[in-house]
Write a protein that holds these residues in place. Structure first.
Motif, PDB file in Angstrom:
ATOM      1  N   VAL A 162       0.843  -1.199   0.000  1.00  5.60           N
ATOM      2  CA  VAL A 162       0.000   0.000   0.000  1.00  5.60           C
ATOM      3  C   VAL A 162       0.883   1.256   0.000  1.00  5.60           C
ATOM      4  N   LYS A 163       1.932   1.235   0.802  1.00  5.58           N
ATOM      5  CA  LYS A 163       2.852   2.389   0.842  1.00  5.58           C
ATOM      6  C   LYS A 163       3.555   2.574  -0.505  1.00  5.58           C
ATOM      7  N   SER A 169       2.508   1.584  -3.495  1.00  2.00           N
ATOM      8  CA  SER A 169       1.549   2.029  -4.498  1.00  2.00           C
ATOM      9  C   SER A 169       1.207   3.510  -4.307  1.00  2.00           C
ATOM     10  N   ALA A 170       1.051   3.932  -3.045  1.00  2.00           N
ATOM     11  CA  ALA A 170       0.737   5.345  -2.760  1.00  2.00           C
ATOM     12  C   ALA A 170       1.880   6.244  -3.240  1.00  2.00           C
ATOM     13  N   ALA A 222       0.128   8.388  -5.804  1.00  2.00           N
ATOM     14  CA  ALA A 222      -0.476   9.534  -5.121  1.00  2.00           C
ATOM     15  C   ALA A 222       0.651  10.298  -4.428  1.00  2.00           C
ATOM     16  N   GLU A 223       0.784  10.111  -3.134  1.00  2.00           N
ATOM     17  CA  GLU A 223       1.897  10.702  -2.412  1.00  2.00           C
ATOM     18  C   GLU A 223       2.210   9.785  -1.246  1.00  2.00           C
ATOM     19  N   PRO A 224       3.438   9.855  -0.697  1.00  2.00           N
ATOM     20  CA  PRO A 224       3.791   8.919   0.371  1.00  2.00           C
ATOM     21  C   PRO A 224       2.818   8.998   1.544  1.00  2.00           C
ATOM     22  N   VAL A 225       2.461   7.835   2.080  1.00  2.00           N
ATOM     23  CA  VAL A 225       1.624   7.794   3.289  1.00  2.00           C
ATOM     24  C   VAL A 225       2.390   7.030   4.356  1.00  2.00           C
ATOM     25  N   GLY A 226       2.171   7.403   5.605  1.00  2.00           N
ATOM     26  CA  GLY A 226       2.911   6.764   6.695  1.00  2.00           C
ATOM     27  C   GLY A 226       2.040   5.803   7.422  1.00  2.00           C
TER      28      GLY A 226
END
Ligand code: GDP
Ligand code: MG
Lengths: 125, 194
Positions: free
Chosen positions: B182-183, B185-186, B190-194
């Motif tokens: 998921v990280k 792909s984001a 999209a943008e990095p997610v924590g």
């Protein structure tokens, strides 16, 4: 051929292959129908009466979809191929008996909110 | 209860992640380890036309094949439902893969070190298609143990593609693999997610 003739090797067709075509009255499942495997469906409106012209499979779908279910889940529970479910779901959708997602309402893969929701959900498993 | 047509009931939005890899690599095991119910099964009927045979001169051409997919559901919240699909890792089922990969968040490719070559078709496929993926090396007892850089080299993986060890039977371990995906792909889409 008399009624007592059993199926010969040449004429024998697996009933599991036939059933989907019987259920849809021969309407073949489109390779890319209106619904994909994860399109969600939910039964709406009052339950249809016996004069609605629905088959038992339609009614099974309506019962199953009292909670939102995907095409794949419906197919698994009814033990029918997903393509058959798409056809039946199309019938229910046309009669406004289900609310369903069409492929246009796909999840936006650029939406950062979606990724956060998935991460949070996985972490709380 | 009165239903107003203009007031459409809200349906959750469905997200899918694919779990690919060779036969016996642990796909169904991973799907079952993280899903809320035991894996379900759905089948697609393919005609020979859809699997690439196009000889209409013979009756044999009307033969059908069924492809079984195992899948599981994780209800994330009121708004999103996540589905995991264990996909048959054979090239001749590209027809099924195309439909599954369409609109997918990404894919986990399970690598079994006893049969590393089995995941080549999956790596090729997702690379060509541009589907974000991670490689999870499933640790079977008695299997040759490689370290991650060795597996990366053997699979000729791009350095940007995450590769992790896992035990598909364990919920925590399988969940970590999904979080890695998921990280990844984001970050790509999209943008990095924590
Ligand atoms: N030791 C070990 N065995 C595993 C692991 N994952 C799966 N298995 C076993 O490997 C076998 C095949 O797994 P399965 O999920 O059916 O593979 P699939 O064909 O990819 O769906 C099963 O007996 C599993 O219990 C793992 O991480 N470690
Ligand atoms: Mg399996």
């Amino acid at each position: 051929m008399s009624a007592t003739d059993g199926p010969t090797d040449e004429h024998w067709i697996d009933p599991e292959i036939i059933r989907p075509y019987v259920v849809t009255r021969g309407r073949t499942a489109p390779t890319r129908g209106r619904f994909d495997l994860i399109s969600m469906a939910l039964a709406i409106g009052p339950p249809p009466g016996p004069d609605a012209g629905l088959d038992p499979e339609h009614l099974s779908i309506l019962r199953l979809c009292r909670e939102p279910k995907s095409v794949a889940e419906i197919a698994a529970h009814l033990n029918l191929p997903a393509g058959t479910i798409r056809v039946l779901l199309g019938d229910l959708f046309d009669r406004e008996l289900v609310s369903a997602q069409e492929p246009q309402s796909e999840v936006d893969m650029h939406d950062v909110k979606m990724y956060r929701a998935v991460l949070d959900g996985l972490r709380s498993l | 209860m009165v239903f107003d047509r203009s007031e459409r009931p809200r349906l959750p939005r469905a997200i899918k992640i694919l779990v690919a890899g060779g036969f016996g690599a642990g796909k169904t095991t991973m799907v079952g380890a993280v899903s809320e119910t035991r894996p379900l099964r759905t089948e697609e009927i393919l005609t020979d036309r859809s699997v690439g045979v196009d000889d209409l001169s013979s009756v044999e051409a009307k033969r059908t094949t069924t492809v079984a997919m195992d899948f599981g559901r994780i209800t994330l919240n009121d708004e999103y439902v996540l589905y995991l699909f264990g996909t048959p890792g054979q090239e001749r089922f590209w027809f099924v893969w195309d439909e599954l990969a369409e609109g997918a968040l990404g894919a986990v490719i399970l690598a079994d070190t006893r049969r590393l070559a089995d995941c080549f078709p999956s790596v090729d496929y997702f690379e060509r298609r541009g589907t974000p993926f991670v490689v999870a090396v499933n640790c079977f007892e008695g299997a040759p143990s490689y370290d991650l850089p060795e597996v990366r080299l053997a699979l000729q993986l791009n350095p940007s593609i995450p590769i992790v060890m896992c035990d598909a039977r364990k919920r925590d371990s399988s969940r970590e693999v999904l979080i890695t995906l998921v990280k990844h792909s984001a970050r790509l889409r999209a943008e990095p997610v924590g």
